[in-house]
Write a protein that holds these residues in place. Sequence first.
Motif, PDB file in Angstrom:
ATOM      1  N   ALA A  89      -8.161 -12.197  -6.101  1.00  0.00           N
ATOM      2  CA  ALA A  89      -8.629 -13.372  -5.522  1.00  0.00           C
ATOM      3  C   ALA A  89      -9.634 -14.015  -6.605  1.00  0.00           C
ATOM      4  CB  ALA A  89      -9.260 -13.286  -4.117  1.00  0.00           C
ATOM      5  N   GLU A 137      -6.231 -17.411  -3.810  1.00  0.00           N
ATOM      6  CA  GLU A 137      -6.892 -16.372  -2.515  1.00  0.00           C
ATOM      7  C   GLU A 137      -8.495 -16.764  -2.901  1.00  0.00           C
ATOM      8  OE1 GLU A 137      -5.889 -12.596  -2.165  1.00  0.00           O
ATOM      9  OE2 GLU A 137      -6.979 -12.419  -0.390  1.00  0.00           O
ATOM     10  N   LEU A 142      -3.045 -12.421  -6.818  1.00  0.00           N
ATOM     11  CA  LEU A 142      -2.024 -12.811  -5.762  1.00  0.00           C
ATOM     12  C   LEU A 142      -1.739 -14.179  -5.693  1.00  0.00           C
ATOM     13  CD1 LEU A 142      -0.561 -11.869  -3.386  1.00  0.00           C
ATOM     14  CD2 LEU A 142      -2.428 -12.434  -1.804  1.00  0.00           C
ATOM     15  N   ARG A 200      -6.955   3.816   1.626  1.00  0.00           N
ATOM     16  CA  ARG A 200      -8.115   4.074   0.873  1.00  0.00           C
ATOM     17  C   ARG A 200      -8.603   5.655   1.073  1.00  0.00           C
ATOM     18  NH1 ARG A 200      -7.365   0.385  -1.335  1.00  0.00           N
ATOM     19  NH2 ARG A 200      -8.491  -1.359  -2.004  1.00  0.00           N
ATOM     20  N   GLN A 247       0.920  -1.255  -0.002  1.00  0.00           N
ATOM     21  CA  GLN A 247       0.086  -0.001  -0.035  1.00  0.00           C
ATOM     22  C   GLN A 247       0.765   1.302   0.121  1.00  0.00           C
ATOM     23  OE1 GLN A 247      -3.221   0.120  -0.605  1.00  0.00           O
ATOM     24  NE2 GLN A 247      -3.764  -1.976  -0.252  1.00  0.00           N
ATOM     25  N   LYS A 278      -4.381  -0.854   4.892  1.00  0.00           N
ATOM     26  CA  LYS A 278      -5.063  -0.821   3.742  1.00  0.00           C
ATOM     27  C   LYS A 278      -6.153   0.326   3.880  1.00  0.00           C
ATOM     28  CE  LYS A 278      -7.656  -3.483   0.267  1.00  0.00           C
ATOM     29  NZ  LYS A 278      -7.875  -4.939  -0.190  1.00  0.00           N
TER      30      LYS A 278
HETATM   31  N1  LIG Z   1      -9.407  -6.962   2.314  1.00  0.00           N
HETATM   32  C1  LIG Z   1      -9.419  -7.750   1.356  1.00  0.00           C
HETATM   33  N2  LIG Z   1     -10.379  -8.629   1.009  1.00  0.00           N
HETATM   34  C2  LIG Z   1     -10.187  -9.231   0.020  1.00  0.00           C
HETATM   35  O1  LIG Z   1     -11.341 -10.114  -0.390  1.00  0.00           O
HETATM   36  C3  LIG Z   1      -9.043  -9.529  -0.524  1.00  0.00           C
HETATM   37  N3  LIG Z   1      -8.952 -10.121  -1.716  1.00  0.00           N
HETATM   38  C4  LIG Z   1      -8.084  -8.783  -0.436  1.00  0.00           C
HETATM   39  N4  LIG Z   1      -6.733  -8.771  -1.008  1.00  0.00           N
HETATM   40  C5  LIG Z   1      -5.547  -8.000  -0.694  1.00  0.00           C
HETATM   41  O2  LIG Z   1      -5.754  -6.610  -0.789  1.00  0.00           O
HETATM   42  C6  LIG Z   1      -4.633  -6.037  -1.398  1.00  0.00           C
HETATM   43  C7  LIG Z   1      -4.841  -5.320  -2.461  1.00  0.00           C
HETATM   44  O3  LIG Z   1      -5.375  -4.083  -2.480  1.00  0.00           O
HETATM   45  P1  LIG Z   1      -5.926  -3.021  -3.449  1.00  0.00           P
HETATM   46  O4  LIG Z   1      -7.053  -3.278  -3.553  1.00  0.00           O
HETATM   47  O5  LIG Z   1      -4.983  -3.313  -4.610  1.00  0.00           O
HETATM   48  O6  LIG Z   1      -5.611  -1.902  -2.836  1.00  0.00           O
HETATM   49  C8  LIG Z   1      -3.729  -7.199  -1.749  1.00  0.00           C
HETATM   50  O7  LIG Z   1      -2.838  -7.544  -0.684  1.00  0.00           O
HETATM   51  C9  LIG Z   1      -4.643  -8.320  -1.409  1.00  0.00           C
HETATM   52  O8  LIG Z   1      -3.996  -9.507  -1.428  1.00  0.00           O
HETATM   53  N5  LIG Z   1      -8.197  -7.610   0.636  1.00  0.00           N
END
Ligand SMILES: Nc1nc(O)c(N)c(N[C@@H]2O[C@H](COP(=O)(O)O)[C@@H](O)[C@H]2O)n1
Length: 201
Positions: free
Chosen positions: A134, A125, A149, A78, A50, A74
Amino acid sequence: MKITERTYLKSEVITFRSTKGSFGGLSNMAPGYSIRVNDVIIPTAEALYQACRFPLFPNIQQEIIEQHSPMTAKMISRKYLSKTRQDWEEIKYEVMYWVLQVKLSQNLEKFSSVLRQTSDKPIVEYSAKDKDWAATKKDDHTLKGKNALGRLLMKLREEYIFNQKPIDCVPPPPIVGFILYGSAVETVCDPTLEFEEEDYC
Ligand SMILES: Nc1nc(O)c(N)c(N[C@@H]2O[C@H](COP(=O)(O)O)[C@@H](O)[C@H]2O)n1
């Protein structure tokens, strides 16, 4: 790096959804995988990823990196989405691969052990709604999404576990303005190896 959607049979893949369970360490939110870049200690892979959005805003990077919780890191990101570097969508997978390489090089025993436990199965994921990083449920047997990922973790596994490429030091990705706290990101090496070299001298 272009990543397109794929479909996965649930029965044939390793999935992870949270930081809990045998494969929780694959998540960027997993605690216990701290990273050092340019002498800055960063608590999680998520915080590092981030922070890379905001190369021109060291104060935002600091606010993100100071968070103990990766989810809060995260969420902080935002708050400042409008200040994200303009080429982010084009470079974000390359940045994530670098983050994963650094996570592996500095947590080699623990992270490579989790990667090894996935054997040679597809890594996915699983998420309720994120089709980018994911894959989501398509039906009772199938998941669908870019699974970016998971795909990057498989690339990491291929390169450093299956092919046994050494990963003592990781150079920065060839991205213009790849900056942390005002300084260009340098090649990062496993800090324990640096200590060994200093001791030897
Ligand atoms: N909070 C969250 N919920 C999910 O369902 C997710 N798949 C993820 N993924 C992770 O968020 C990161 C990417 O963030 P951006 O949206 O590109 O800012 C990355 O680490 C993903 O693994 N997070």
